[in-house]
Scaffold this motif. Structure first.
Motif, mmCIF file in Angstrom:
data_model
loop_
_atom_site.group_PDB
_atom_site.id
_atom_site.type_symbol
_atom_site.label_atom_id
_atom_site.label_comp_id
_atom_site.label_asym_id
_atom_site.label_seq_id
_atom_site.Cartn_x
_atom_site.Cartn_y
_atom_site.Cartn_z
ATOM 1 N N SER A 60 0.827 -1.204 0.000
ATOM 2 C CA SER A 60 0.000 0.000 0.000
ATOM 3 C C SER A 60 0.866 1.260 0.000
ATOM 4 C CB SER A 60 -0.923 -0.030 1.226
ATOM 5 O OG SER A 60 -2.055 0.752 1.022
ATOM 6 N N ASP A 61 1.925 1.247 0.827
ATOM 7 C CA ASP A 61 2.832 2.400 0.889
ATOM 8 C C ASP A 61 3.568 2.619 -0.429
ATOM 9 O OD1 ASP A 61 2.069 2.756 3.523
ATOM 10 O OD2 ASP A 61 3.903 1.894 4.372
ATOM 11 N N SER A 62 3.791 1.549 -1.189
ATOM 12 C CA SER A 62 4.512 1.639 -2.470
ATOM 13 C C SER A 62 3.584 1.780 -3.669
ATOM 14 C CB SER A 62 5.354 0.374 -2.680
ATOM 15 O OG SER A 62 6.445 0.363 -1.808
ATOM 16 N N LEU A 63 2.269 1.770 -3.428
ATOM 17 C CA LEU A 63 1.325 1.697 -4.542
ATOM 18 C C LEU A 63 1.443 2.855 -5.526
ATOM 19 C CD1 LEU A 63 -0.831 -0.142 -5.708
ATOM 20 C CD2 LEU A 63 -2.538 1.158 -4.422
ATOM 21 N N ASP A 64 1.560 4.074 -5.029
ATOM 22 C CA ASP A 64 1.657 5.221 -5.947
ATOM 23 C C ASP A 64 2.868 5.101 -6.859
ATOM 24 O OD1 ASP A 64 -0.679 6.329 -4.989
ATOM 25 O OD2 ASP A 64 0.335 7.760 -3.660
ATOM 26 N N SER A 65 4.018 4.731 -6.296
ATOM 27 C CA SER A 65 5.218 4.632 -7.137
ATOM 28 C C SER A 65 5.141 3.412 -8.058
ATOM 29 C CB SER A 65 6.494 4.609 -6.294
ATOM 30 O OG SER A 65 6.566 3.436 -5.535
ATOM 31 N N LEU A 66 4.514 2.317 -7.606
ATOM 32 C CA LEU A 66 4.340 1.157 -8.483
ATOM 33 C C LEU A 66 3.412 1.519 -9.640
ATOM 34 C CD1 LEU A 66 4.085 -1.685 -5.817
ATOM 35 C CD2 LEU A 66 5.892 -1.428 -7.527
ATOM 36 N N ARG B 102 10.821 -4.551 -5.735
ATOM 37 C CA ARG B 102 11.152 -3.310 -6.451
ATOM 38 C C ARG B 102 12.563 -3.400 -7.048
ATOM 39 N NH1 ARG B 102 8.114 1.103 -5.918
ATOM 40 N NH2 ARG B 102 9.934 2.425 -6.161
ATOM 41 N N ARG B 103 13.504 -3.938 -6.273
ATOM 42 C CA ARG B 103 14.868 -4.125 -6.794
ATOM 43 C C ARG B 103 14.868 -5.101 -7.962
ATOM 44 N NH1 ARG B 103 15.941 -4.157 -1.296
ATOM 45 N NH2 ARG B 103 16.217 -6.417 -1.258
ATOM 46 N N LYS C 7 9.168 -13.769 1.888
ATOM 47 C CA LYS C 7 9.055 -13.284 3.263
ATOM 48 C C LYS C 7 8.093 -12.100 3.278
ATOM 49 C CE LYS C 7 12.440 -15.847 4.960
ATOM 50 N NZ LYS C 7 11.947 -17.203 4.993
ATOM 51 N N ALA C 8 7.309 -11.992 4.326
ATOM 52 C CA ALA C 8 6.361 -10.878 4.429
ATOM 53 C C ALA C 8 7.111 -9.555 4.594
ATOM 54 C CB ALA C 8 5.411 -11.092 5.601
ATOM 55 N N THR C 9 8.126 -9.559 5.438
ATOM 56 C CA THR C 9 8.868 -8.339 5.721
ATOM 57 C C THR C 9 9.987 -8.159 4.701
ATOM 58 O OG1 THR C 9 8.368 -8.593 8.065
ATOM 59 C CG2 THR C 9 10.186 -7.125 7.493
ATOM 60 N N GLY C 10 10.036 -6.985 4.103
ATOM 61 C CA GLY C 10 11.096 -6.675 3.155
ATOM 62 C C GLY C 10 10.821 -7.148 1.732
ATOM 63 N N HIS C 11 9.705 -7.834 1.524
ATOM 64 C CA HIS C 11 9.421 -8.389 0.201
ATOM 65 C C HIS C 11 9.206 -7.302 -0.852
ATOM 66 C CE1 HIS C 11 8.002 -10.749 -3.070
ATOM 67 N NE2 HIS C 11 6.806 -10.210 -3.022
ATOM 68 N N VAL C 12 8.457 -6.270 -0.521
ATOM 69 C CA VAL C 12 8.155 -5.237 -1.516
ATOM 70 C C VAL C 12 9.446 -4.531 -1.948
ATOM 71 C CG1 VAL C 12 6.881 -3.119 -1.983
ATOM 72 C CG2 VAL C 12 5.777 -4.985 -0.733
ATOM 73 N N GLY D 212 13.852 -3.533 -11.021
ATOM 74 C CA GLY D 212 14.670 -2.383 -11.427
ATOM 75 C C GLY D 212 13.996 -1.047 -11.153
ATOM 76 N N LEU D 213 13.197 -0.987 -10.093
ATOM 77 C CA LEU D 213 12.454 0.244 -9.782
ATOM 78 C C LEU D 213 13.134 1.097 -8.726
ATOM 79 C CD1 LEU D 213 8.838 -1.218 -9.765
ATOM 80 C CD2 LEU D 213 10.045 -0.070 -11.649
ATOM 81 N N ASP D 214 14.213 0.612 -8.133
ATOM 82 C CA ASP D 214 14.921 1.408 -7.109
ATOM 83 C C ASP D 214 16.281 1.834 -7.579
ATOM 84 O OD1 ASP D 214 12.903 1.468 -5.258
ATOM 85 O OD2 ASP D 214 13.603 -0.281 -4.154
#
Length: 159
Positions: free
Chosen positions: A58-64, A153-154, A144-149, A157-159
């Motif tokens: 959700s926090d990454s949705l706008d950039s995705l 993104r990496r 993994k739930a944590t750190g997956h997004v 190639g989005l970061d």
């Protein structure tokens, strides 16, 4: 125990589906052709790991979305529970209900897995990136739930 599910690989056609969202709408993968779609499967709404993962998406949705991706979260939870999950955690992505697990199974996201060292039958936390033509671009199982997004993104190639 059932045998391990068939796993999708890049280049496979993504199994189509139409599922009910947290708002009661029917959402179809076919209707999203022409767009890139991230479909992720998670075990249960409002559990700690699933909440962390949903909040990260959700926090990454706008950039995705700015990079051309739509995000769909799929669980076996009923639409009413998904609506509570969205409300409780101010989620902005679309949550879909797959109560009979048919879509989970089509994607290989349900089957035998290890949990605390034991083999159990259940949801395999998985993420798929589907290209504009409906083909699997990326298939990740046992994420993994944590750190997956951030990892996803990496990988894209989005970061």
């Amino acid at each position: 125990m059932t045998e391990s599910p068939h796993r999708l690989v890049p280049g496979d056609a993504a199994p189509d589906f139409t599922l009910t969202s947290d708002s009661g709408e029917q959402v179809s993968l076919a209707a999203l052709r022409g767009r890139k779609v991230i479909v992720y499967f998670y075990p249960a709404a409002m559990t700690p790991g699933c909440t962390k993962q949903a909040c990260d998406f959700s926090d990454s949705l706008d950039s995705l979305r700015a990079s051309g991706y739509e995000v769909l979260g799929v669980s076996k939870d009923e639409p009413a529970r998904l609506a509570k999950f969205r409300e409780r955690d101010a989620l902005t992505l679309t949550l879909l209900s797959d109560g009979d697990l048919a879509v989970h199974k089509a994607y290989g996201a349900h089957g035998t897995k290890k949990l605390y060292g034991k083999e159990v039958e259940g949801v395999i936390r998985s993420t798929f990136v589907i290209d504009e033509d409906g083909a699997v671009q990326l298939a990740q199982y046992n994420v993994k739930a944590t750190g997956h997004v951030a990892k996803l993104r990496r990988d894209l190639g989005l970061d």
